[in-house]
Scaffold this motif. Structure first.
Motif, mmCIF file in Angstrom:
data_model
loop_
_atom_site.group_PDB
_atom_site.id
_atom_site.type_symbol
_atom_site.label_atom_id
_atom_site.label_comp_id
_atom_site.label_asym_id
_atom_site.label_seq_id
_atom_site.Cartn_x
_atom_site.Cartn_y
_atom_site.Cartn_z
ATOM 1 N N THR A 7 0.401 24.124 -9.049
ATOM 2 C CA THR A 7 -0.988 25.396 -8.946
ATOM 3 C C THR A 7 -1.872 24.935 -9.034
ATOM 4 O O THR A 7 -2.980 24.224 -8.413
ATOM 5 N N ALA A 8 -2.132 22.839 -9.984
ATOM 6 C CA ALA A 8 -3.645 22.197 -9.408
ATOM 7 C C ALA A 8 -3.970 21.686 -8.632
ATOM 8 O O ALA A 8 -5.140 22.025 -7.913
ATOM 9 N N GLY A 9 -2.878 21.360 -7.512
ATOM 10 C CA GLY A 9 -3.452 21.307 -6.504
ATOM 11 C C GLY A 9 -3.620 22.382 -5.212
ATOM 12 O O GLY A 9 -3.798 21.338 -4.271
ATOM 13 N N ALA A 10 -2.548 23.472 -5.390
ATOM 14 C CA ALA A 10 -2.724 23.976 -4.833
ATOM 15 C C ALA A 10 -3.999 25.062 -4.623
ATOM 16 O O ALA A 10 -5.037 25.154 -3.264
ATOM 17 N N ALA A 11 -4.764 24.346 -6.017
ATOM 18 C CA ALA A 11 -6.270 25.482 -6.051
ATOM 19 C C ALA A 11 -6.835 24.832 -5.687
ATOM 20 O O ALA A 11 -8.414 24.406 -5.181
ATOM 21 N N SER A 12 -6.951 22.516 -5.587
ATOM 22 C CA SER A 12 -7.562 21.625 -5.141
ATOM 23 C C SER A 12 -7.853 21.760 -3.245
ATOM 24 O O SER A 12 -8.548 21.926 -2.961
ATOM 25 N N ASP A 13 -6.572 21.850 -2.569
ATOM 26 C CA ASP A 13 -6.078 21.674 -1.538
ATOM 27 C C ASP A 13 -6.915 22.851 -0.970
ATOM 28 O O ASP A 13 -7.413 22.880 -0.457
ATOM 29 N N ASP A 14 -6.704 24.498 -1.544
ATOM 30 C CA ASP A 14 -7.322 25.147 -1.331
ATOM 31 C C ASP A 14 -9.327 24.932 -0.944
ATOM 32 O O ASP A 14 -9.628 25.875 0.062
ATOM 33 N N MET A 15 -9.741 24.283 -2.099
ATOM 34 C CA MET A 15 -11.060 24.424 -2.583
ATOM 35 C C MET A 15 -11.619 22.985 -1.528
ATOM 36 O O MET A 15 -12.180 23.764 -0.785
ATOM 37 N N LYS A 16 -10.586 22.606 -0.587
ATOM 38 C CA LYS A 16 -11.213 21.500 -0.436
ATOM 39 C C LYS A 16 -11.017 22.238 1.392
ATOM 40 O O LYS A 16 -12.030 22.363 2.499
ATOM 41 N N ARG A 17 -10.071 23.136 1.666
ATOM 42 C CA ARG A 17 -10.459 24.348 3.024
ATOM 43 C C ARG A 17 -11.262 25.360 3.356
ATOM 44 O O ARG A 17 -12.112 24.799 3.743
ATOM 45 N N LYS A 18 -11.122 25.341 2.103
ATOM 46 C CA LYS A 18 -12.584 25.700 2.168
ATOM 47 C C LYS A 18 -14.082 24.891 2.392
ATOM 48 O O LYS A 18 -14.733 26.041 2.759
ATOM 49 N N PHE A 19 -14.437 24.537 1.561
ATOM 50 C CA PHE A 19 -15.192 23.998 1.758
ATOM 51 C C PHE A 19 -15.519 22.926 3.532
ATOM 52 O O PHE A 19 -16.401 22.958 4.133
ATOM 53 N N ARG A 20 -14.314 22.917 3.848
ATOM 54 C CA ARG A 20 -14.240 21.880 5.364
ATOM 55 C C ARG A 20 -14.660 23.184 5.997
ATOM 56 O O ARG A 20 -15.711 22.664 6.977
ATOM 57 N N GLU A 21 -14.255 24.352 5.819
ATOM 58 C CA GLU A 21 -13.924 25.359 6.694
ATOM 59 C C GLU A 21 -15.809 26.160 6.608
ATOM 60 O O GLU A 21 -16.936 25.806 7.633
ATOM 61 N N LEU A 23 -18.515 23.791 5.844
ATOM 62 C CA LEU A 23 -18.819 22.571 6.856
ATOM 63 C C LEU A 23 -19.097 22.309 8.226
ATOM 64 O O LEU A 23 -19.912 22.339 8.979
ATOM 65 N N GLU A 24 -17.629 22.691 8.626
ATOM 66 C CA GLU A 24 -18.054 23.083 9.840
ATOM 67 C C GLU A 24 -18.592 24.020 10.526
ATOM 68 O O GLU A 24 -18.901 24.126 11.437
ATOM 69 N N LYS A 25 -18.208 25.606 9.873
ATOM 70 C CA LYS A 25 -19.266 26.339 10.019
ATOM 71 C C LYS A 25 -20.911 25.559 9.889
ATOM 72 O O LYS A 25 -21.388 26.209 11.407
ATOM 73 N N LYS A 26 -21.646 25.491 9.427
ATOM 74 C CA LYS A 26 -22.801 24.685 9.368
ATOM 75 C C LYS A 26 -23.078 24.308 10.333
ATOM 76 O O LYS A 26 -23.873 23.971 10.602
ATOM 77 N N ASN A 27 -21.952 22.527 10.852
ATOM 78 C CA ASN A 27 -22.518 21.525 11.894
ATOM 79 C C ASN A 27 -22.497 22.718 12.981
ATOM 80 O O ASN A 27 -23.627 22.256 13.893
ATOM 81 N N SER A 28 -21.051 23.643 13.620
ATOM 82 C CA SER A 28 -21.343 24.579 14.672
ATOM 83 C C SER A 28 -22.926 24.735 14.787
ATOM 84 O O SER A 28 -22.926 25.161 15.965
ATOM 85 N N ARG A 29 -23.188 25.389 13.942
ATOM 86 C CA ARG A 29 -24.660 26.300 13.760
ATOM 87 C C ARG A 29 -25.820 25.316 13.920
ATOM 88 O O ARG A 29 -27.023 25.820 14.590
ATOM 89 N N THR A 30 -25.760 24.402 14.184
ATOM 90 C CA THR A 30 -26.855 23.158 14.089
ATOM 91 C C THR A 30 -27.220 22.418 15.177
ATOM 92 O O THR A 30 -27.651 22.114 15.827
ATOM 93 N N ARG A 31 -25.819 22.943 15.750
ATOM 94 C CA ARG A 31 -25.493 22.225 17.110
ATOM 95 C C ARG A 31 -25.788 23.118 18.424
ATOM 96 O O ARG A 31 -26.105 22.228 19.135
#
Length: 60
Positions: A7-21, A23-31
């Motif tokens: 569950t700790a690994g899944a929570a970590s993966d979920d958090m990484k996925r949210k941050f990645r999404e 970041l991608e949303k932020k970068n697409s806005r600035t481009r």
């Protein structure tokens, strides 16, 4: 691997996925800005070098 580690690994993966999404949303806005393909700078008529005033104490 115990259930707590999974569950700790899944929570970590979920958090990484949210941050990645986010970041991608932020970068697409600035481009979406201007490409400046005409080569003209936004800076026109700049001033010359401005020197900072220097204050010295009286020595005598």
């Amino acid at each position: 691997m115990s259930d707590d580690e999974k569950t700790a690994g899944a929570a970590s993966d979920d958090m990484k996925r949210k941050f990645r999404e986010a970041l991608e949303k932020k970068n697409s806005r600035t481009r979406q800005g201007e490409a400046h393909l005409d080569g003209d700078s936004a800076v026109h008529g700049t001033h010359g070098a401005v020197t900072k005033r220097e204050f010295r104490r009286k020595s005598g």
